[in-house]
Design a protein around this motif. Structure first.
Motif, PDB file in Angstrom:
ATOM      1  N   VAL A 285       0.857  -1.194   0.000  1.00 29.05           N
ATOM      2  CA  VAL A 285       0.000   0.000   0.000  1.00 29.05           C
ATOM      3  C   VAL A 285       0.887   1.236   0.000  1.00 29.05           C
ATOM      4  CG1 VAL A 285      -1.920  -1.137   1.201  1.00 29.05           C
ATOM      5  CG2 VAL A 285      -0.163   0.033   2.535  1.00 29.05           C
ATOM      6  N   GLY A 286       0.279   2.370  -0.284  1.00 27.46           N
ATOM      7  CA  GLY A 286       1.027   3.634  -0.291  1.00 27.46           C
ATOM      8  C   GLY A 286       0.240   4.682  -1.057  1.00 27.46           C
TER       9      GLY A 286
ATOM     10  N   LYS B 210       3.947   2.132  -6.535  1.00 20.82           N
ATOM     11  CA  LYS B 210       3.578   0.729  -6.304  1.00 20.82           C
ATOM     12  C   LYS B 210       3.577  -0.067  -7.608  1.00 20.82           C
ATOM     13  CE  LYS B 210      -0.384   2.019  -4.501  1.00 20.82           C
ATOM     14  NZ  LYS B 210      -0.211   3.478  -4.645  1.00 20.82           N
ATOM     15  N   SER B 211       2.906   0.496  -8.630  1.00 23.06           N
ATOM     16  CA  SER B 211       2.837  -0.220  -9.913  1.00 23.06           C
ATOM     17  C   SER B 211       4.213  -0.292 -10.557  1.00 23.06           C
ATOM     18  CB  SER B 211       1.860   0.483 -10.868  1.00 23.06           C
ATOM     19  OG  SER B 211       0.575   0.485 -10.302  1.00 23.06           O
ATOM     20  N   THR B 212       5.021   0.750 -10.346  1.00 24.30           N
ATOM     21  CA  THR B 212       6.374   0.733 -10.890  1.00 24.30           C
ATOM     22  C   THR B 212       7.165  -0.420 -10.281  1.00 24.30           C
ATOM     23  OG1 THR B 212       6.282   3.123 -11.153  1.00 24.30           O
ATOM     24  CG2 THR B 212       8.467   2.123 -11.152  1.00 24.30           C
ATOM     25  N   LEU B 213       7.056  -0.566  -8.965  1.00 20.32           N
ATOM     26  CA  LEU B 213       7.758  -1.655  -8.277  1.00 20.32           C
ATOM     27  C   LEU B 213       7.303  -3.008  -8.835  1.00 20.32           C
ATOM     28  CD1 LEU B 213       9.592  -2.663  -5.978  1.00 20.32           C
ATOM     29  CD2 LEU B 213       7.644  -2.457  -4.429  1.00 20.32           C
ATOM     30  N   LEU B 214       6.004  -3.136  -9.032  1.00 15.60           N
ATOM     31  CA  LEU B 214       5.461  -4.387  -9.551  1.00 15.60           C
ATOM     32  C   LEU B 214       5.968  -4.662 -10.980  1.00 15.60           C
ATOM     33  CD1 LEU B 214       2.123  -5.735  -8.696  1.00 15.60           C
ATOM     34  CD2 LEU B 214       2.411  -5.368 -11.106  1.00 15.60           C
ATOM     35  N   ARG B 215       6.045  -3.612 -11.796  1.00 14.17           N
ATOM     36  CA  ARG B 215       6.543  -3.802 -13.177  1.00 14.17           C
ATOM     37  C   ARG B 215       8.020  -4.179 -13.204  1.00 14.17           C
ATOM     38  NH1 ARG B 215       3.387   0.868 -14.307  1.00 14.17           N
ATOM     39  NH2 ARG B 215       5.283   2.118 -14.352  1.00 14.17           N
ATOM     40  N   LEU B 216       8.786  -3.683 -12.251  1.00 11.87           N
ATOM     41  CA  LEU B 216      10.197  -4.079 -12.178  1.00 11.87           C
ATOM     42  C   LEU B 216      10.310  -5.566 -11.860  1.00 11.87           C
ATOM     43  CD1 LEU B 216      11.970  -1.260 -10.086  1.00 11.87           C
ATOM     44  CD2 LEU B 216      11.612  -1.380 -12.537  1.00 11.87           C
TER      45      LEU B 216
ATOM     46  N   ILE C  17       3.661  -4.272   3.276  1.00 15.25           N
ATOM     47  CA  ILE C  17       4.686  -3.231   3.177  1.00 15.25           C
ATOM     48  C   ILE C  17       4.017  -1.915   2.755  1.00 15.25           C
ATOM     49  CG2 ILE C  17       6.587  -4.825   2.733  1.00 15.25           C
ATOM     50  CD1 ILE C  17       6.653  -3.995  -0.116  1.00 15.25           C
ATOM     51  N   VAL C  18       4.521  -0.836   3.351  1.00 13.32           N
ATOM     52  CA  VAL C  18       4.003   0.492   3.037  1.00 13.32           C
ATOM     53  C   VAL C  18       5.097   1.251   2.307  1.00 13.32           C
ATOM     54  CG1 VAL C  18       3.014   2.606   3.971  1.00 13.32           C
ATOM     55  CG2 VAL C  18       2.664   0.441   5.178  1.00 13.32           C
ATOM     56  N   LEU C  19       4.782   1.699   1.094  1.00 10.91           N
ATOM     57  CA  LEU C  19       5.720   2.511   0.309  1.00 10.91           C
ATOM     58  C   LEU C  19       5.296   3.958   0.476  1.00 10.91           C
ATOM     59  CD1 LEU C  19       6.181   1.329  -3.392  1.00 10.91           C
ATOM     60  CD2 LEU C  19       7.932   1.538  -1.644  1.00 10.91           C
ATOM     61  N   SER C  20       6.253   4.847   0.731  1.00 12.06           N
ATOM     62  CA  SER C  20       5.862   6.243   0.867  1.00 12.06           C
ATOM     63  C   SER C  20       7.048   7.175   0.634  1.00 12.06           C
ATOM     64  CB  SER C  20       5.274   6.482   2.263  1.00 12.06           C
ATOM     65  OG  SER C  20       4.987   7.851   2.431  1.00 12.06           O
ATOM     66  N   GLN C  21       6.738   8.343   0.137  1.00 13.65           N
ATOM     67  CA  GLN C  21       7.775   9.369  -0.042  1.00 13.65           C
ATOM     68  C   GLN C  21       7.773  10.356   1.114  1.00 13.65           C
ATOM     69  OE1 GLN C  21       4.784   9.120  -1.256  1.00 13.65           O
ATOM     70  NE2 GLN C  21       4.462  10.391  -3.053  1.00 13.65           N
ATOM     71  N   HIS C  22       6.877  10.121   2.101  1.00 10.63           N
ATOM     72  CA  HIS C  22       6.785  11.000   3.266  1.00 10.63           C
ATOM     73  C   HIS C  22       7.706  10.490   4.372  1.00 10.63           C
ATOM     74  CE1 HIS C  22       3.481  12.608   1.105  1.00 10.63           C
ATOM     75  NE2 HIS C  22       2.641  11.645   1.391  1.00 10.63           N
ATOM     76  N   TYR C  23       8.923  10.956   4.401  1.00  4.23           N
ATOM     77  CA  TYR C  23       9.871  10.601   5.458  1.00  4.23           C
ATOM     78  C   TYR C  23      11.016  11.603   5.415  1.00  4.23           C
ATOM     79  CZ  TYR C  23      12.465   8.605   1.527  1.00  4.23           C
ATOM     80  OH  TYR C  23      13.119   8.450   0.333  1.00  4.23           O
ATOM     81  N   THR C  24      11.895  11.527   6.394  1.00  2.54           N
ATOM     82  CA  THR C  24      13.088  12.389   6.370  1.00  2.54           C
ATOM     83  C   THR C  24      14.320  11.486   6.427  1.00  2.54           C
ATOM     84  OG1 THR C  24      13.269  12.528   8.755  1.00  2.54           O
ATOM     85  CG2 THR C  24      11.916  14.197   7.669  1.00  2.54           C
ATOM     86  N   ASP C  25      15.451  12.072   6.125  1.00  2.25           N
ATOM     87  CA  ASP C  25      16.715  11.373   6.319  1.00  2.25           C
ATOM     88  C   ASP C  25      17.830  12.407   6.355  1.00  2.25           C
ATOM     89  OD1 ASP C  25      17.236  12.072   3.677  1.00  2.25           O
ATOM     90  OD2 ASP C  25      16.507  10.165   2.911  1.00  2.25           O
ATOM     91  N   GLY C  26      19.049  11.928   6.403  1.00  5.21           N
ATOM     92  CA  GLY C  26      20.189  12.831   6.568  1.00  5.21           C
ATOM     93  C   GLY C  26      20.435  13.746   5.385  1.00  5.21           C
TER      94      GLY C  26
END
Ligand SMILES: Nc1ncnc2c1ncn2[C@@H]1O[C@H](COP(=O)(O)OP(=O)(O)OP(=O)(O)O)[C@@H](O)[C@H]1O
Ligand SMILES: [Mg+2]
Length: 300
Positions: A43-44, A50-56, A216-225
């Protein structure tokens, strides 16, 4: 388990996978190891990849960098190891139900083989159609079937090639709630019977939690260094990866308090743009979950 061991033992293994379209980074360092026989629901937010991941995984598209292995082998182009069911358009409108199901078998061999084994192929296709409860509809065309029946034909078309992994992209998204629930139960029965690994993309969190052995949850909402100044091109990552209990499946479980709480938690983790977790503290509790953060991603 460490990534090297997972690489050897997993049915599906992705490490450091990136995917961009032009300057747009869609998938941002995906690490995922899936054991045979799991139902992984994905989900995400809409458009997160999500569909991109599935196509890969299907081999329909090439990742920009990283490793994608199916049973330890580079995934290559789409082949019989992976079947796919889409929300719509999995069937050819000019072929009847039987010919649609036969298509997978026919495409997998040469002309002579196809002619020599035509009776055996047809018998096999009819067996699958009988299992889907569609025996009497074998000569009908897709437009003569209900949405649920069409999706059962699409599943038969995929299962007949005996794929190791069945990929499904919102397969029940166009069905009314009643048919959708029937199809969920039907899919779980097929999964118990055939034992395939399922990778199931859905918009419906309830469906994801009900069907999956793992979510699994796919998301672009996160932070990092890498900072937060809007200059950073950040693609989607796996922000949550957890095992789901697979009790004797009754749809009654959907009404349990625990079920609702889990859905709320996943909604917050993956869908709330204000809920920004650092990449180093994602909820990656599944025993096969792993993450390889680069140095610049680790810093707070
Ligand atoms: N062939 C392509 N060329 C360029 N951009 C693409 C292509 N395919 C997908 N994208 C972009 O990649 C991003 C991810 O798309 P994708 O279809 O994988 O999202 P999704 O999570 O499946 O969305 P939805 O939930 O709406 O189905 C989107 O921004 C989309 O516009
Ligand atoms: Mg999609």
């Amino acid at each position: 388990m460490n990534p090297d061991e997972l690489r050897r033992t997993s049915c599906l293994f992705l490490q450091d996978v990136y995917k961009s379209y032009g300057s747009k980074l869609v998938l941002d360092d995906i690490d995922l190891a899936v054991a045979a026989g799991e139902i992984v629901t994905v989900v995400g937010p809409s458009g997160c990849g999500k569909s991109t991941l599935l196509r890969l995984i299907l081999g329909q598209e090439l990742h920009s960098s990283g490793t994608v292995l199916v049973d330890g082998q580079p995934c290559g182009f789409a082949d019989r190891s992976r079947g796919i069911v889409y929300q719509k358009y999995s069937l050819y409108p000019h072929l009847n139900v039987l010919d649609n199901v036969l298509l997978g078998l026919r495409l997998s061999c040469g002309v002579f083989e196809r002619w020599r084994r035509r009776k055996a192929f047809e018998d096999e296709a009819m067996t699958y159609l009988a299992r889907m409860g569609l025996q009497e509809h074998a000569r009908k065309y897709p437009h003569e079937l209900s949405g649920g029946m069409r999706q059962r034909v699409a599943i038969a078309q995929s299962l007949i090639i005996k794929p190791k992994i069945l990929l499904m992209d919102e397969p029940f998204g166009a069905l009314d709630p009643g048919s959708r629930e029937n199809m969920q139960i039907f899919l779980l029965e097929l999964w118990e019977e055939f034992g395939m690994t399922i990778f199931f993309v859905t918009h419906d969190l309830e469906e994801a939690v009900f069907l999956g052995t793992r979510i699994i949850v796919l998301s672009q909402h996160y932070t990092d260094g890498r900072g937060n100044d809007g200059e950073v091109r950040r693609g989607a990552r796996i922000v949550s990866d957890r095992a789901l209990p697979k009790e004797a499946q009754s749809t009654l479980v959907k009404t349990a308090a625990r079920f609702g709480e889990l859905i709320q938690q996943i909604r917050q983790e993956g869908f709330d743009p204000k809920y920004l977790r650092h990449a180093g503290s994602f909820d990656l509790t599944h025993p096969h979950s792993f993450q390889t953060l680069r140095k610049e991603e680790c810093g707070q």
